[in-house]
Design a protein around this motif. Structure first.
Motif, PDB file in Angstrom:
ATOM      1  N   UNK A 110       0.831  -1.231   0.018  1.00  0.00           N
ATOM      2  CA  UNK A 110       0.028   0.015  -0.098  1.00  0.00           C
ATOM      3  C   UNK A 110       0.924   1.275  -0.035  1.00  0.00           C
ATOM      4  N   UNK A 111       0.387   2.338  -0.726  1.00  0.00           N
ATOM      5  CA  UNK A 111       1.483   3.184  -1.017  1.00  0.00           C
ATOM      6  C   UNK A 111       0.422   4.637  -1.237  1.00  0.00           C
ATOM      7  N   UNK A 112       1.154   5.782  -1.294  1.00  0.00           N
ATOM      8  CA  UNK A 112       0.612   6.931  -1.688  1.00  0.00           C
ATOM      9  C   UNK A 112       1.617   7.519  -2.769  1.00  0.00           C
ATOM     10  N   UNK A 113       1.180   7.551  -3.995  1.00  0.00           N
ATOM     11  CA  UNK A 113       1.962   8.105  -5.110  1.00  0.00           C
ATOM     12  C   UNK A 113       3.459   7.559  -5.131  1.00  0.00           C
ATOM     13  N   UNK A 114       3.529   6.016  -4.870  1.00  0.00           N
ATOM     14  CA  UNK A 114       4.683   5.574  -4.822  1.00  0.00           C
ATOM     15  C   UNK A 114       5.522   5.567  -3.604  1.00  0.00           C
ATOM     16  N   UNK A 115       4.905   6.225  -2.412  1.00  0.00           N
ATOM     17  CA  UNK A 115       5.505   6.198  -1.243  1.00  0.00           C
ATOM     18  C   UNK A 115       5.025   5.113  -0.442  1.00  0.00           C
ATOM     19  N   UNK A 116       5.876   4.130  -0.039  1.00  0.00           N
ATOM     20  CA  UNK A 116       5.438   3.013   0.892  1.00  0.00           C
ATOM     21  C   UNK A 116       4.773   3.429   1.990  1.00  0.00           C
ATOM     22  N   UNK A 117       3.523   2.787   2.181  1.00  0.00           N
ATOM     23  CA  UNK A 117       2.794   2.871   3.693  1.00  0.00           C
ATOM     24  C   UNK A 117       2.931   1.792   4.326  1.00  0.00           C
ATOM     25  N   UNK A 118       2.352   0.486   3.928  1.00  0.00           N
ATOM     26  CA  UNK A 118       2.174  -0.629   4.412  1.00  0.00           C
ATOM     27  C   UNK A 118       2.473  -1.672   3.663  1.00  0.00           C
ATOM     28  N   UNK A 119       3.171  -3.024   4.133  1.00  0.00           N
ATOM     29  CA  UNK A 119       3.299  -4.311   3.411  1.00  0.00           C
ATOM     30  C   UNK A 119       2.094  -5.063   3.862  1.00  0.00           C
ATOM     31  N   UNK A 120       1.199  -5.620   3.042  1.00  0.00           N
ATOM     32  CA  UNK A 120       0.243  -6.562   3.382  1.00  0.00           C
ATOM     33  C   UNK A 120       0.475  -8.050   3.043  1.00  0.00           C
ATOM     34  N   UNK A 121       0.200  -8.912   3.862  1.00  0.00           N
ATOM     35  CA  UNK A 121       0.848 -10.302   3.663  1.00  0.00           C
ATOM     36  C   UNK A 121      -0.464 -11.356   3.688  1.00  0.00           C
ATOM     37  N   UNK A 122      -0.317 -12.435   3.053  1.00  0.00           N
ATOM     38  CA  UNK A 122      -1.359 -13.562   2.890  1.00  0.00           C
ATOM     39  C   UNK A 122      -1.911 -14.084   4.078  1.00  0.00           C
TER      40      UNK A 122
END
Length: 313
Positions: free
Chosen positions: A205-217
């Motif tokens: 998850x990101x905002x205009x290419x700036x990473x916010x959160x990694x989501x896992x399975x």
């Protein structure tokens, strides 16, 4: 074919390596045509680093300045277009563009770079070069000391952990599936206090290419400020290979230090033939190729003007 229809050199790829060669050749009074499609692989990278006098500027700013300086030399011509094919002819090479134009030259320099192949992870491509990073030498200072992640497995993961820990001690290794680290590799990673997460990464998850959160399975998520990863690459263009240029085991074009290939008159420079994807390295390699091309042209011209005495009898 009239002499005025023949360029001394055609350069395919007019960013850092190509422009660097173009400057050397322009200053050597060579009649040069540079053809570029205008789609460099680092076009969404916000800033370039490790290039003296231009540290921190955008790639577009640096290439625009370089282009203006190269075109200061009247024997250099720049054409925006895409080269579709090249052919070996008795006097050198013919290139044909997507618009149907054909140009001939005594020497050909291919500086077309490589293309990064993105994994099928949502958000990865959008963050590439912005907050998903491939090189700490290019981007490490800007995120040093922050919470960083590494997306890799096996030997690549081990090498990256050893490297990235120099910039931050707050590291998490995401192997995107079961770890393939050896016990010895895992031991050092543990000693560096690097957590290893083996769950599959589903999205960034990101905002205009700036990473916010990694989501896992498994529904979990992790917060990191930046994520390092390496992706496979392929040649941006098959022009050199089609002409018979040798390649290395890793898929790079095979060349001497000065850009020479196994095909007489064909030179390569930049990311297509170097594993060191640094702007400064591309500029240096382009410059060396330009020097060698001009030297070769001088040798041929002198041999034509002053043939060996044995050939006159």
């Amino acid at each position: 074919m009239k002499k005025e229809d023949l360029f001394d050199v055609i350069i395919v790829g007019g960013i850092y390596a190509g422009l660097s060669a173009g400057m050397v050749l322009g200053r050597s009074l060579r009649n040069v045509l540079i053809i570029d499609s205008g789609k460099p692989c680092n076009r969404q990278t916000p800033h370039s680093h490790n290039f003296l006098t231009r540290d921190g500027e955008t790639p577009a700013q640096i290439s625009a300045i370089a282009k203006a300086q190269v075109l200061h030399y009247p024997t250099v011509t720049f054409l925006t277009g895409k080269v579709l094919s090249t052919t070996i002819i008795p006097v050198g090479f013919t290139v044909e563009t997507a618009s149907g134009q054909q140009f001939n030259a005594r020497k050909l320099l291919v500086a077309t770079g490589v293309e990064d192949l993105m994994p099928p992870i949502a958000g990865f491509a959008e963050c590439w070069g912005i907050s998903v990073l491939h090189c700490p030498y290019c981007h490490g200072y800007e995120v040093h000391g922050q919470q960083l992640g590494i997306l890799a497995n096996g030997d690549t993961a081990y090498d990256m952990v050893r490297l990235i820990q120099n910039w931050s001690s707050s590291l998490t290794l995401f192997t995107n599936g079961s770890s393939t680290l050896t016990p010895e590799q895992r031991q050092l990673i543990n000693q560096l206090n690097v957590q290893v997460v083996e769950t599959e990464l589903m999205a960034i998850e990101h905002e205009q290419g700036q990473l916010k959160t990694l989501r896992f399975s498994d529904g979990s998520d992790y917060k990191v400020d930046a994520l390092y990863s390496r992706v496979p690459v392929r040649q941006q263009s098959d022009l050199a290979v089609t002409l018979g240029c040798d390649t290395t085991k890793s898929g790079l074009l095979s060349t001497t230090e000065f850009g020479q290939t196994n095909i007489p008159g064909l030179y390569v420079a930049g990311d297509n033939s170097s594993p060191l994807r640094q702007l400064s390295v591309a500029v240096a390699n382009g410059g060396k190729a330009g020097l060698w091309i001009n030297s070769e042209l001088i040798g041929e011209d002198l041999a034509t003007r002053f043939p060996p005495a044995s050939l006159l009898n």
